[in-house]
Design a protein around this motif. Sequence first.
Motif, PDB file in Angstrom:
ATOM      1  N   LEU A 804       0.834  -1.205   0.000  1.00 35.84           N
ATOM      2  CA  LEU A 804       0.000   0.000   0.000  1.00 35.84           C
ATOM      3  C   LEU A 804       0.870   1.257   0.000  1.00 35.84           C
ATOM      4  CD1 LEU A 804      -2.988   1.101   0.343  1.00 35.84           C
ATOM      5  CD2 LEU A 804      -2.431   1.296   2.763  1.00 35.84           C
ATOM      6  N   HIS A 809      -2.370  -0.912  -4.563  1.00 38.74           N
ATOM      7  CA  HIS A 809      -3.584  -1.167  -3.795  1.00 38.74           C
ATOM      8  C   HIS A 809      -4.176  -2.538  -4.083  1.00 38.74           C
ATOM      9  CE1 HIS A 809      -3.161   3.152  -3.387  1.00 38.74           C
ATOM     10  NE2 HIS A 809      -4.049   3.132  -2.406  1.00 38.74           N
ATOM     11  N   ASP A 810      -4.201  -2.930  -5.357  1.00 39.03           N
ATOM     12  CA  ASP A 810      -4.806  -4.232  -5.685  1.00 39.03           C
ATOM     13  C   ASP A 810      -4.043  -5.371  -5.023  1.00 39.03           C
ATOM     14  OD1 ASP A 810      -6.824  -3.135  -7.210  1.00 39.03           O
ATOM     15  OD2 ASP A 810      -5.707  -3.282  -9.085  1.00 39.03           O
ATOM     16  N   ALA A 812      -2.243  -5.148  -2.293  1.00 42.86           N
ATOM     17  CA  ALA A 812      -2.502  -5.076  -0.850  1.00 42.86           C
ATOM     18  C   ALA A 812      -3.846  -5.710  -0.513  1.00 42.86           C
ATOM     19  CB  ALA A 812      -2.470  -3.620  -0.388  1.00 42.86           C
ATOM     20  N   LEU A 813      -4.878  -5.394  -1.304  1.00 41.44           N
ATOM     21  CA  LEU A 813      -6.211  -5.952  -1.038  1.00 41.44           C
ATOM     22  C   LEU A 813      -6.213  -7.469  -1.174  1.00 41.44           C
ATOM     23  CD1 LEU A 813      -8.415  -3.263  -2.811  1.00 41.44           C
ATOM     24  CD2 LEU A 813      -8.514  -3.879  -0.384  1.00 41.44           C
ATOM     25  N   ARG A 839      -8.367  -2.774   4.709  1.00 41.01           N
ATOM     26  CA  ARG A 839      -9.084  -2.940   3.444  1.00 41.01           C
ATOM     27  C   ARG A 839      -9.947  -1.715   3.156  1.00 41.01           C
ATOM     28  NH1 ARG A 839     -12.820  -6.647   3.402  1.00 41.01           N
ATOM     29  NH2 ARG A 839     -12.712  -7.244   1.211  1.00 41.01           N
ATOM     30  N   TRP A 841      -9.302   1.306   4.015  1.00 41.02           N
ATOM     31  CA  TRP A 841      -8.389   2.359   3.574  1.00 41.02           C
ATOM     32  C   TRP A 841      -8.082   2.217   2.077  1.00 41.02           C
ATOM     33  CZ3 TRP A 841      -6.208   6.286   6.572  1.00 41.02           C
ATOM     34  CH2 TRP A 841      -5.239   7.059   5.921  1.00 41.02           C
ATOM     35  N   ALA A 842      -7.727   0.985   1.666  1.00 39.33           N
ATOM     36  CA  ALA A 842      -7.366   0.764   0.267  1.00 39.33           C
ATOM     37  C   ALA A 842      -8.562   0.983  -0.660  1.00 39.33           C
ATOM     38  CB  ALA A 842      -6.804  -0.646   0.090  1.00 39.33           C
ATOM     39  N   ASP A 845      -9.032   4.723  -1.056  1.00 34.23           N
ATOM     40  CA  ASP A 845      -8.053   5.306  -1.978  1.00 34.23           C
ATOM     41  C   ASP A 845      -8.428   5.045  -3.425  1.00 34.23           C
ATOM     42  OD1 ASP A 845      -6.524   6.408  -0.027  1.00 34.23           O
ATOM     43  OD2 ASP A 845      -4.852   5.001  -0.170  1.00 34.23           O
ATOM     44  N   GLN A 846      -8.832   3.816  -3.719  1.00 28.35           N
ATOM     45  CA  GLN A 846      -9.223   3.476  -5.089  1.00 28.35           C
ATOM     46  C   GLN A 846     -10.468   4.245  -5.522  1.00 28.35           C
ATOM     47  OE1 GLN A 846      -9.534  -0.861  -4.952  1.00 28.35           O
ATOM     48  NE2 GLN A 846      -7.668  -1.020  -6.157  1.00 28.35           N
TER      49      GLN A 846
END
Length: 996
Positions: A804, A809-810, A812-813, A839, A841-842, A845-846
Amino acid sequence: MLSVNLLVLGPPVVQAHPPVHLTSRKALALLVILALEGPRSREELARLLWRGSRPLALQSLRSSLTTLRVALGEHASLLYIERDRVFLDDTRLHLDARQLDTAGEHELLTLWRGPFLQGLRIHDSPEWDDWVNEWSARLHARFEARVQHVMRQLLHGEHFDKALSLARQVLAADPFSEQRVTLMLDALVQAGRVSEARQEANAFAERFSREFGEPPALPSLPELPAPPPTAPPRTNLHFERTPFIGRTVEQAHARNALRQFRLVTLHGQGGLGKTRLARTIGRTLADESVFEYVAFVPMETARDISELPERVAATLGHIISNVKRPLDELAELIGHRRLLLILDNFEQLSAQALALNELLGRCPHLRILVTSRERLHLKAEAVLPLTPLVVPSVNADVSSMREADALRLFMERAQSARIDFTPTEDIWPLVRRACELVGGLPLGIELAAAWTSTWPLAFIVQELERDPLALQHPLRDASPRQHSLRSSFDLSWRLLRDEDRRVLERLSVFHGGFTLEAAREVAGATPNSLAELTSKALVRLESVTRYTFHPLLREYARAHLDERPEEREAALDAHAKYFLSALRSPRMTVGGAASPELLAFVRDEDANLLALLPYLQATRQYEHLTALVEPLLWHYPATAGPSGFGFALHLSEELLNALPHDDTHALTARLTVTSSYAWLLLFVGSLGASIRLYEDAVRLARTLQDDVAVQRALDGLGQALYRSARSEEATVALEDAVRLAERQGDPYRLFRSLNNLMMAAGMSDDFERAGSAEQHARSFRTRGDVADGMDVVWFLTNEGVIHLLQGQHDRALTLWQEGLDVAARTGMLGQRTVLHALRAWAFLDQGVRFEQPYALQDADRAVQEALGVARQTGEPFALNLALVVSARLKLHEGDASSAVRDMREALLGCWRSENLTLLVWLLPYLAEAFEAHGDVIVAAELAVLLTRSPLVKQHVRRHAEAVLERTQRHVDTSNALPKEHALTLDDIVARFLFAE
């Protein structure tokens, strides 16, 4: 614990405190569906409530679930949203429809406020309409059946006025119901008011014909004759002097069993209320004319099965004349009649139960209901085991306590003993405690409640805490076997063989249950002896591999064991040796305290292991404490979640205070406790205290020349240091920990230290070193050197954070979803809250960066999941992170004031918990919130200070510079900003978090 009342019998209403405001019809519909039908898949819910394509329906479902969770507010944690299914926490949701089958005449009229979900319309879903119609018909039928049942009870007891009142009120709710007017006419006729019944029938027929143009289908009054006064009774059961409370499920199971089987045994230990339950079932079946006759036959004083024919015949009004073959005469007497025999307290005759087989074989319509502390072991026998009444947890709210059968029984018996006994808010916890101290046994509850006429409730609780077995029944009409719980257990004890008594005594050293292997090693039990104790309801097979017994039975058996001190000490020593040997076995020690297999063992045996602590201290066996303490202290947070931290912290403090300083083995144990205590403090937000304890542990471990302990303490110290924004110091400590773990050849400890080194390096912007540690650690999992469990979940959590920070992001998720899957599969439930917050948070952001509405919805769902748990448990990292995500969502929706307020709350939480790394990471988002709120100068000042702070790393500085670039257009920062080169973090907190 917060609870919600959902009323569906009429216009839908949600009652809760704090209140819940559900304005979305489909969100309300989702709540109703889940409450009535339990867990449902997303596919089922989408198909039921939305027309159109599957993707659109599923997207709409996500949106409505988010709306529902937001509307629930502080009650949101009762809603569980998983990847494939959605469900509610039934223990916190009270549904009026569930009470239909047990309601009395007063409750019925309160419950039924009108048609099912009256006024709730969803216009674009025919499937919903079909579902509502089906449930409406089902609930209406249950209501009508309950009304008829209550009417039969009232009429049988000759409570004609109450029956008429009920009949008139339900008829008023549906004035053209032929079924309900028939109930009223029946009540009038049985009350001897035949002429009034004719008048009512004529008036109803006139109204009905005027409305529908045809006459109603009513029975003619000659078909409703008054019951003859000399009608023969259908049972020898007398009317009960006190109402029967609870056991609705057991009553239903017993009735179903009697339809399917010819011999049913209500099986359980003394004090469970088997006799009263059997009498209640018998009375209901007699009232409903299911049998020609229900015969209740007490057998507690019988000493031989030869007494059975005479006792049964006497209840049927017959005297046995064939003394040589009395069973033949009884079989002829019963013949083909539909009879139910209730043989009460049959345990002393269970060895002679074959006579029942013969009776059943010669009487084809006979059914037998037996109450017994011992199974009969006949092929025809269906066993219905009884367990104690459920007692709510100590954290239950008053509404949950009011509904619990155990507490309802206490209150009813207390008000019988003292009519002015009033349940106030402060009384309910004492009632709950009294029920808990007697283990939910109905006999114990009635014993305690009977004393409320003489003693204050607080004193009754005090007496139960002193010795629950000794409390005597104060009532004259109590059965001798029910004068106390001890006298009830005495009977079971007398029925045991000597060798089984000895086994039960030795089993009393176990706490919370045991396995067959443990029973063999510690108590000398055999499969046959355990089968005998299980048959006699003294031990219960709780699961496929585990036995347990009632805590008061355990106390009773332990008192017998204490009478023989040598035997007691031998059993306690065997208990300690068995569990210490298990903890030291190779399959448990690989991986240290976080070993999945070890944590699973501790989860099953935590009560037994806790009982070892005082025993080992009392016998000064300090050398064994090290093997025991660490897994215990890791177990509670890992499996019970953050709520387990409080207990583990308290236990750590007790152990440190109790351990002496003049014993080498005690010092080794102190070292283990100190490291574990530091680890706990690290996660509850006392990082300064955690660092000090870890430094103490490093010094003590080096003094004791214990390299394994040194490695463990350095690993924890490094983790605490990087959370305190001391990443460079953390890296030094963790590299030392890695080198020690490599020398020791322990893959789990090396994996753990590499995980923490990866995180420390990443927080220092050293992603090259972080990537190297990541690959090294991941190789252990790829090769299978490290099994899934707590360590793997934390690794996946930290690995996702590193990705992250690099904008991936992907990836990290994906890692965090894998972490959730591993946590669910291995029972590491305490780690899910942090993963949900990350999750969220990510996703946020997306959603903001790529303008993806569905990502924002996912963020909201994940953050509500995290907040719901974190607010209850107070876990600082997850709570503060989730609060900032929630604030950023509000900022995105234009609510800058709320965003600033919530961010300040979260950042102050980081400050108070000493998690400076998280605080620094989140501060740029506060600058963004100031900017959106119109406080551009404040936003610019904060951004400049962050760019100058030596604590700020690259990923935070980039974010602060972006804020500064935007705000510099609106303010002359050269004049507005402070002249000093940089403020300390303390100054920043005082200036921007505490100032309004």
